[in-house]
Design a protein around this motif. Sequence first.
Motif, PDB file in Angstrom:
ATOM      1  N   TRP A 140       0.811  -1.213   0.000  1.00 14.27           N
ATOM      2  CA  TRP A 140       0.000   0.000   0.000  1.00 14.27           C
ATOM      3  C   TRP A 140       0.847   1.267   0.000  1.00 14.27           C
ATOM      4  N   LEU A 141       2.167   1.104   0.094  1.00 16.74           N
ATOM      5  CA  LEU A 141       3.039   2.270   0.228  1.00 16.74           C
ATOM      6  C   LEU A 141       3.628   2.724  -1.093  1.00 16.74           C
ATOM      7  N   ALA A 142       2.849   2.616  -2.127  1.00 14.95           N
ATOM      8  CA  ALA A 142       3.240   3.119  -3.450  1.00 14.95           C
ATOM      9  C   ALA A 142       2.007   3.763  -4.072  1.00 14.95           C
ATOM     10  N   GLY A 143       2.234   4.643  -5.003  1.00 12.87           N
ATOM     11  CA  GLY A 143       1.117   5.277  -5.688  1.00 12.87           C
ATOM     12  C   GLY A 143       0.715   6.591  -5.056  1.00 12.87           C
ATOM     13  N   GLU A 144      -0.401   7.085  -5.525  1.00  7.76           N
ATOM     14  CA  GLU A 144      -0.816   8.435  -5.151  1.00  7.76           C
ATOM     15  C   GLU A 144      -1.270   8.558  -3.700  1.00  7.76           C
ATOM     16  N   LYS A 145      -1.666   7.460  -3.067  1.00  2.00           N
ATOM     17  CA  LYS A 145      -2.139   7.532  -1.678  1.00  2.00           C
ATOM     18  C   LYS A 145      -1.121   6.998  -0.686  1.00  2.00           C
ATOM     19  N   ALA A 146       0.122   6.814  -1.123  1.00  2.00           N
ATOM     20  CA  ALA A 146       1.151   6.223  -0.263  1.00  2.00           C
ATOM     21  C   ALA A 146       1.364   7.040   1.011  1.00  2.00           C
ATOM     22  N   GLU A 147       1.448   8.343   0.874  1.00  2.00           N
ATOM     23  CA  GLU A 147       1.694   9.206   2.036  1.00  2.00           C
ATOM     24  C   GLU A 147       0.542   9.116   3.038  1.00  2.00           C
ATOM     25  N   GLU A 148      -0.679   9.114   2.534  1.00  2.00           N
ATOM     26  CA  GLU A 148      -1.860   9.018   3.399  1.00  2.00           C
ATOM     27  C   GLU A 148      -1.899   7.679   4.129  1.00  2.00           C
ATOM     28  N   VAL A 149      -1.632   6.595   3.388  1.00  2.00           N
ATOM     29  CA  VAL A 149      -1.625   5.264   4.000  1.00  2.00           C
ATOM     30  C   VAL A 149      -0.521   5.175   5.048  1.00  2.00           C
ATOM     31  N   ALA A 150       0.671   5.669   4.705  1.00  2.00           N
ATOM     32  CA  ALA A 150       1.788   5.636   5.650  1.00  2.00           C
ATOM     33  C   ALA A 150       1.432   6.394   6.923  1.00  2.00           C
ATOM     34  N   GLN A 151       0.803   7.540   6.790  1.00  2.00           N
ATOM     35  CA  GLN A 151       0.420   8.325   7.968  1.00  2.00           C
ATOM     36  C   GLN A 151      -0.609   7.570   8.798  1.00  2.00           C
ATOM     37  N   ASN A 152      -1.557   6.893   8.137  1.00  2.00           N
ATOM     38  CA  ASN A 152      -2.544   6.095   8.867  1.00  2.00           C
ATOM     39  C   ASN A 152      -1.874   4.961   9.642  1.00  2.00           C
ATOM     40  N   VAL A 153      -0.912   4.284   8.994  1.00  2.00           N
ATOM     41  CA  VAL A 153      -0.172   3.202   9.655  1.00  2.00           C
ATOM     42  C   VAL A 153       0.568   3.748  10.878  1.00  2.00           C
ATOM     43  N   LEU A 154       1.229   4.879  10.710  1.00  2.00           N
ATOM     44  CA  LEU A 154       1.963   5.480  11.829  1.00  2.00           C
ATOM     45  C   LEU A 154       1.032   5.920  12.955  1.00  2.00           C
ATOM     46  N   ASN A 155      -0.108   6.479  12.593  1.00  2.00           N
ATOM     47  CA  ASN A 155      -1.066   6.891  13.622  1.00  2.00           C
ATOM     48  C   ASN A 155      -1.556   5.686  14.422  1.00  2.00           C
ATOM     49  N   ILE A 156      -1.783   4.569  13.739  1.00  2.00           N
ATOM     50  CA  ILE A 156      -2.200   3.345  14.432  1.00  2.00           C
ATOM     51  C   ILE A 156      -1.093   2.891  15.381  1.00  2.00           C
ATOM     52  N   ALA A 157       0.148   2.881  14.887  1.00  2.00           N
ATOM     53  CA  ALA A 157       1.276   2.454  15.721  1.00  2.00           C
ATOM     54  C   ALA A 157       1.443   3.372  16.927  1.00  2.00           C
ATOM     55  N   LYS A 158       1.288   4.675  16.714  1.00  2.00           N
ATOM     56  CA  LYS A 158       1.394   5.634  17.826  1.00  2.00           C
ATOM     57  C   LYS A 158       0.305   5.384  18.865  1.00  2.00           C
ATOM     58  N   ARG A 159      -0.915   5.175  18.369  1.00  2.00           N
ATOM     59  CA  ARG A 159      -2.045   4.961  19.278  1.00  2.00           C
ATOM     60  C   ARG A 159      -1.838   3.700  20.115  1.00  2.00           C
ATOM     61  N   ILE A 160      -1.377   2.646  19.488  1.00  2.00           N
ATOM     62  CA  ILE A 160      -1.220   1.372  20.188  1.00  2.00           C
ATOM     63  C   ILE A 160      -0.055   1.411  21.183  1.00  2.00           C
ATOM     64  N   THR A 161       1.032   2.051  20.796  1.00  2.00           N
ATOM     65  CA  THR A 161       2.224   2.048  21.652  1.00  2.00           C
ATOM     66  C   THR A 161       2.291   3.239  22.595  1.00  2.00           C
ATOM     67  N   GLY A 162       1.630   4.316  22.229  1.00  2.00           N
ATOM     68  CA  GLY A 162       1.724   5.535  23.022  1.00  2.00           C
ATOM     69  C   GLY A 162       3.044   6.261  22.842  1.00  2.00           C
ATOM     70  N   ILE A 163       3.752   5.947  21.754  1.00  2.00           N
ATOM     71  CA  ILE A 163       5.077   6.517  21.477  1.00  2.00           C
ATOM     72  C   ILE A 163       5.015   7.285  20.169  1.00  2.00           C
ATOM     73  N   GLU A 164       5.762   8.381  20.085  1.00  6.89           N
ATOM     74  CA  GLU A 164       5.767   9.227  18.892  1.00  6.89           C
ATOM     75  C   GLU A 164       6.879   8.899  17.897  1.00  6.89           C
ATOM     76  N   ASP A 165       8.020   8.426  18.348  1.00 16.81           N
ATOM     77  CA  ASP A 165       9.205   8.250  17.508  1.00 16.81           C
ATOM     78  C   ASP A 165       9.229   6.841  16.903  1.00 16.81           C
ATOM     79  N   SER A 166       9.371   6.736  15.565  1.00 17.56           N
ATOM     80  CA  SER A 166       9.278   5.436  14.903  1.00 17.56           C
ATOM     81  C   SER A 166      10.317   4.415  15.368  1.00 17.56           C
ATOM     82  N   PRO A 167      11.603   4.766  15.581  1.00 14.18           N
ATOM     83  CA  PRO A 167      12.523   3.743  16.086  1.00 14.18           C
ATOM     84  C   PRO A 167      12.105   3.201  17.460  1.00 14.18           C
ATOM     85  N   ASP A 168      11.556   4.080  18.298  1.00 16.44           N
ATOM     86  CA  ASP A 168      11.091   3.640  19.611  1.00 16.44           C
ATOM     87  C   ASP A 168       9.842   2.769  19.490  1.00 16.44           C
ATOM     88  N   ILE A 169       8.980   3.096  18.539  1.00 16.10           N
ATOM     89  CA  ILE A 169       7.792   2.272  18.296  1.00 16.10           C
ATOM     90  C   ILE A 169       8.226   0.868  17.891  1.00 16.10           C
TER      91      ILE A 169
END
Length: 177
Positions: free
Chosen positions: A22-51
Amino acid sequence: MSGSPISAAFGLAQFIPSIARWLAGEKAEEVAQNVLNIAKRITGIEDSPDIIRLLLEQPELVVEFQRAILNLEAEMELAVMQDKQDARLRDMALIKAGRNNTRADIMVISAAGGLISCLVTLAYYSEFLPGEAVGIISTVAGIFGSCLKDAYAFEFGSSRESKMKDTTMAALFERDF
């Protein structure tokens, strides 16, 4: 969050590899942000290496992350199916109105012409062309072939495997995790 959302989401793909498609094409940035938001919500962490570090340490969070991503994927698959259905309904309305979908006809004819041109070029001139040119023409032929495959899938429906995937995705979407 450090780095771009897409690179961070690719890092999270180690926990659920289907993210990568899902990380290619015109909606890649939106999908990536959604994935990151889910990871942030679940872990409670903001920084991707820490997640990623936390997910590696706590398998129960990985399961929760995977479930949330499966729900996101189901939503995206349903949106794609809805988009195709809307386009099919548009075509049927044009036919009922006695009109042709000239744009679609031109697209299919152009893709077929492009594929034939590439294949003829390869058949008759490949020995005179450098290897790089043959590779590029072969790649372009593959793209035209893929365009034709998509046109046929749109016009005549999905294959059995794709229908099974559609059914599975619909069932996943309806099921609560």
